[in-house]
Design a protein around this motif. Sequence first.
Motif, PDB file in Angstrom:
ATOM      1  N   ALA A  34       0.839  -1.208   0.000  1.00 46.97           N
ATOM      2  CA  ALA A  34       0.000   0.000   0.000  1.00 46.97           C
ATOM      3  C   ALA A  34       0.878   1.264   0.000  1.00 46.97           C
ATOM      4  O   ALA A  34       0.598   2.228  -0.712  1.00 46.97           O
ATOM      5  CB  ALA A  34      -0.914  -0.013   1.224  1.00 46.97           C
ATOM      6  N   ILE A  35       1.947   1.230   0.784  1.00 44.25           N
ATOM      7  CA  ILE A  35       2.857   2.389   0.878  1.00 44.25           C
ATOM      8  C   ILE A  35       3.523   2.634  -0.478  1.00 44.25           C
ATOM      9  O   ILE A  35       3.611   3.765  -0.965  1.00 44.25           O
ATOM     10  CB  ILE A  35       3.901   2.145   1.996  1.00 44.25           C
ATOM     11  N   LYS A  36       3.960   1.561  -1.116  1.00 38.82           N
ATOM     12  CA  LYS A  36       4.600   1.703  -2.429  1.00 38.82           C
ATOM     13  C   LYS A  36       3.625   2.265  -3.461  1.00 38.82           C
ATOM     14  O   LYS A  36       3.973   3.129  -4.270  1.00 38.82           O
ATOM     15  CB  LYS A  36       5.176   0.354  -2.907  1.00 38.82           C
ATOM     16  N   VAL A  37       2.385   1.753  -3.430  1.00 36.47           N
ATOM     17  CA  VAL A  37       1.380   2.225  -4.386  1.00 36.47           C
ATOM     18  C   VAL A  37       1.120   3.724  -4.176  1.00 36.47           C
ATOM     19  O   VAL A  37       1.071   4.490  -5.141  1.00 36.47           O
ATOM     20  CB  VAL A  37       0.059   1.419  -4.244  1.00 36.47           C
ATOM     21  N   ALA A  38       0.982   4.125  -2.888  1.00 38.02           N
ATOM     22  CA  ALA A  38       0.688   5.537  -2.612  1.00 38.02           C
ATOM     23  C   ALA A  38       1.833   6.433  -3.096  1.00 38.02           C
ATOM     24  O   ALA A  38       1.605   7.476  -3.714  1.00 38.02           O
ATOM     25  CB  ALA A  38       0.462   5.731  -1.118  1.00 38.02           C
ATOM     26  N   ARG A  39       3.076   5.994  -2.836  1.00 33.80           N
ATOM     27  CA  ARG A  39       4.230   6.800  -3.263  1.00 33.80           C
ATOM     28  C   ARG A  39       4.282   6.910  -4.787  1.00 33.80           C
ATOM     29  O   ARG A  39       4.519   7.975  -5.340  1.00 33.80           O
ATOM     30  CB  ARG A  39       5.523   6.173  -2.739  1.00 33.80           C
ATOM     31  N   LYS A  40       4.043   5.780  -5.441  1.00 33.29           N
ATOM     32  CA  LYS A  40       4.163   5.782  -6.915  1.00 33.29           C
ATOM     33  C   LYS A  40       3.024   6.587  -7.550  1.00 33.29           C
ATOM     34  O   LYS A  40       3.232   7.301  -8.535  1.00 33.29           O
ATOM     35  CB  LYS A  40       4.196   4.344  -7.444  1.00 33.29           C
ATOM     36  N   TYR A  41       1.825   6.470  -6.965  1.00 34.76           N
ATOM     37  CA  TYR A  41       0.683   7.228  -7.484  1.00 34.76           C
ATOM     38  C   TYR A  41       1.016   8.724  -7.495  1.00 34.76           C
ATOM     39  O   TYR A  41       0.775   9.434  -8.471  1.00 34.76           O
ATOM     40  CB  TYR A  41      -0.546   6.956  -6.602  1.00 34.76           C
ATOM     41  N   TYR A  42       1.616   9.183  -6.398  1.00 34.86           N
ATOM     42  CA  TYR A  42       1.924  10.605  -6.254  1.00 34.86           C
ATOM     43  C   TYR A  42       3.059  11.017  -7.188  1.00 34.86           C
ATOM     44  O   TYR A  42       3.015  12.069  -7.829  1.00 34.86           O
ATOM     45  CB  TYR A  42       2.303  10.885  -4.795  1.00 34.86           C
ATOM     46  N   GLU A  43       4.063  10.173  -7.263  1.00 36.57           N
ATOM     47  CA  GLU A  43       5.226  10.442  -8.127  1.00 36.57           C
ATOM     48  C   GLU A  43       4.778  10.474  -9.597  1.00 36.57           C
ATOM     49  O   GLU A  43       5.181  11.362 -10.350  1.00 36.57           O
ATOM     50  CB  GLU A  43       6.269   9.337  -7.888  1.00 36.57           C
ATOM     51  N   ASP A  44       3.923   9.527  -9.999  1.00 38.58           N
ATOM     52  CA  ASP A  44       3.401   9.514 -11.379  1.00 38.58           C
ATOM     53  C   ASP A  44       2.630  10.797 -11.667  1.00 38.58           C
ATOM     54  O   ASP A  44       2.686  11.349 -12.769  1.00 38.58           O
ATOM     55  CB  ASP A  44       2.443   8.322 -11.587  1.00 38.58           C
ATOM     56  N   LYS A  45       1.876  11.265 -10.644  1.00 33.78           N
ATOM     57  CA  LYS A  45       0.985  12.416 -10.836  1.00 33.78           C
ATOM     58  C   LYS A  45       1.748  13.740 -10.805  1.00 33.78           C
ATOM     59  O   LYS A  45       1.484  14.629 -11.613  1.00 33.78           O
ATOM     60  CB  LYS A  45      -0.059  12.401  -9.716  1.00 33.78           C
ATOM     61  N   THR A  46       2.723  13.852  -9.895  1.00 36.85           N
ATOM     62  CA  THR A  46       3.335  15.173  -9.668  1.00 36.85           C
ATOM     63  C   THR A  46       4.832  15.221  -9.980  1.00 36.85           C
ATOM     64  O   THR A  46       5.416  16.297 -10.009  1.00 36.85           O
ATOM     65  CB  THR A  46       3.185  15.588  -8.176  1.00 36.85           C
ATOM     66  N   GLY A  47       5.446  14.045 -10.110  1.00 44.04           N
ATOM     67  CA  GLY A  47       6.898  14.008 -10.288  1.00 44.04           C
ATOM     68  C   GLY A  47       7.637  14.252  -8.979  1.00 44.04           C
ATOM     69  O   GLY A  47       8.852  14.389  -8.946  1.00 44.04           O
ATOM     70  N   LYS A  48       6.874  14.318  -7.879  1.00 44.18           N
ATOM     71  CA  LYS A  48       7.501  14.612  -6.576  1.00 44.18           C
ATOM     72  C   LYS A  48       7.273  13.446  -5.607  1.00 44.18           C
ATOM     73  O   LYS A  48       6.441  12.573  -5.848  1.00 44.18           O
ATOM     74  CB  LYS A  48       6.888  15.881  -5.981  1.00 44.18           C
ATOM     75  N   GLN A  49       8.019  13.513  -4.492  1.00 46.38           N
ATOM     76  CA  GLN A  49       7.874  12.464  -3.477  1.00 46.38           C
ATOM     77  C   GLN A  49       6.781  12.828  -2.478  1.00 46.38           C
ATOM     78  O   GLN A  49       6.743  13.944  -1.976  1.00 46.38           O
ATOM     79  CB  GLN A  49       9.203  12.272  -2.741  1.00 46.38           C
ATOM     80  N   GLY A  50       5.906  11.884  -2.207  1.00 41.45           N
ATOM     81  CA  GLY A  50       4.787  12.151  -1.297  1.00 41.45           C
ATOM     82  C   GLY A  50       5.053  11.653   0.117  1.00 41.45           C
ATOM     83  O   GLY A  50       5.900  10.793   0.356  1.00 41.45           O
ATOM     84  N   VAL A  51       4.302  12.225   1.039  1.00 42.10           N
ATOM     85  CA  VAL A  51       4.388  11.858   2.462  1.00 42.10           C
ATOM     86  C   VAL A  51       3.068  11.178   2.853  1.00 42.10           C
ATOM     87  O   VAL A  51       2.011  11.526   2.335  1.00 42.10           O
ATOM     88  CB  VAL A  51       4.616  13.161   3.296  1.00 42.10           C
ATOM     89  N   ILE A  52       3.145  10.207   3.755  1.00 38.94           N
ATOM     90  CA  ILE A  52       1.929   9.515   4.208  1.00 38.94           C
ATOM     91  C   ILE A  52       1.629   9.913   5.654  1.00 38.94           C
ATOM     92  O   ILE A  52       2.522   9.896   6.507  1.00 38.94           O
ATOM     93  CB  ILE A  52       2.096   7.980   4.084  1.00 38.94           C
ATOM     94  N   VAL A  53       0.371  10.285   5.889  1.00 44.97           N
ATOM     95  CA  VAL A  53      -0.062  10.581   7.261  1.00 44.97           C
ATOM     96  C   VAL A  53      -0.611   9.294   7.865  1.00 44.97           C
ATOM     97  O   VAL A  53      -1.469   8.641   7.277  1.00 44.97           O
ATOM     98  CB  VAL A  53      -1.184  11.648   7.295  1.00 44.97           C
ATOM     99  N   THR A  54      -0.099   8.913   9.035  1.00 46.66           N
ATOM    100  CA  THR A  54      -0.703   7.812   9.792  1.00 46.66           C
ATOM    101  C   THR A  54      -1.068   8.360  11.172  1.00 46.66           C
ATOM    102  O   THR A  54      -0.752   9.502  11.486  1.00 46.66           O
ATOM    103  CB  THR A  54       0.261   6.617   9.932  1.00 46.66           C
ATOM    104  N   LEU A  55      -1.703   7.541  11.977  1.00 41.93           N
ATOM    105  CA  LEU A  55      -2.188   8.047  13.265  1.00 41.93           C
ATOM    106  C   LEU A  55      -1.283   7.649  14.425  1.00 41.93           C
ATOM    107  O   LEU A  55      -0.691   6.562  14.410  1.00 41.93           O
ATOM    108  CB  LEU A  55      -3.608   7.538  13.523  1.00 41.93           C
ATOM    109  N   LYS A  56      -1.217   8.528  15.414  1.00 37.09           N
ATOM    110  CA  LYS A  56      -0.518   8.178  16.656  1.00 37.09           C
ATOM    111  C   LYS A  56      -1.247   6.999  17.278  1.00 37.09           C
ATOM    112  O   LYS A  56      -2.466   6.891  17.158  1.00 37.09           O
ATOM    113  CB  LYS A  56      -0.505   9.375  17.613  1.00 37.09           C
TER     114      LYS A  56
END
Length: 387
Positions: free
Chosen positions: A110-132
Amino acid sequence: MNNIFELDKTFVAGTYARFPVDLVKGAGAKYYSASGKEYIDMGTGIGVTAFGACDEIWKNAVISQLNKLSHVSNLYYTEPCVTLAKLLSEKTGLKKTFFANSGAEANECAIKVARKYYEDKTGKQGVIVTLKNSFHGRTLATLSATGQDKFHELFNPLVSGFVHATANDFSEILSLCNENPVCAIMIEIVQGEGGVNALDRSYVKAVYDYCQDNDILLIVDEVQTGNGRTGELYAYMGFDIKPDIVTTAKGLGGGLPIGACMLGEKVENVLGFGSHGSTFGGNPVASAGAISIIERLTPEFLNSVKEKGEYIKNELENASGVEGVSGLGLMLGVKTTKPVKEVLNYCLENGVLVLTAKDKLRLLPPLNIETSDLKKAISVIKNALKV
Ligand code: PLP
């Protein structure tokens, strides 16, 4: 040296604070130790054996597949893996599944998919918010995603690209999303290891709406809550949301290792050839067992899970030594007046296997536990809790 406790201490990595119990067989909600002591199971191997120990239907599905084909590489097609993926898609509306072997691996995907989705869309590296207070696994990336410092301390440097928000405080989501290039928000509907706390419905809905409006992926980690555990097929289904990615494991396998990362419409084609893989992922034997679990999680059966959960809640809520009962369905946490270890030890001595989560007693019985076994177990638990 032939005592199992000594052998374990000598030869097995000491990562588990095991109880002095050596289990040799099980059937349904009962387990038996080497000395013949009987236990009623209120833990299901931490949410794994959804239909109990050595469940006949699951066992037949597994054995029948074992007699045909046990393993081939993912370079070939096999029927059980495809059938399971189709079944999951029909039941959830999500489009495709990547199969792994554990919850942590499903979350890695899931983490890889989220990163790649963002990179494909923006060309930039994305950050993931998780909960404490969350728990997402023990690989380095899922450990970094996990929002509990005690898991981080000894393993620096962590994997970067995760920030943590306080659960049920939507304003923290907003500020983290303003400060970071957020590609995804990852939540557990009920924080299991964090103390069996369900998120507020209004919070989950607000997070979902925000994700929809801002093209941020919503990942729901259903490793522990999934596969009927909360009385829904997946816990998110009771919260009026449609996640982009749902991960699961544990109960899906019914006792064999499997993990699944289910991908919704936005992300179904993010992973292409070579971008991810797993030698055992979608193994025919594990998949055949999983099909036999998912097929039985009908609406009627899920209602019976909810009813059993209500029964336990009603029995315990006002019992002596109970300060509160949390959780959903058959994923329950009991805040105890006595130290929880004391309660657990009493249960163990009196033939009931229970779990803890932080300072709570955690109950994850088989989804099909018989009423007579449940009543017996609850009576022992009540005695254990009594002050
Ligand atoms: N995510 C959640 C919510 C879990 O509860 C767990 C395990 O308890 C995991 C991930 C990790 O799963 P596994 O131990 O199968 O890697």
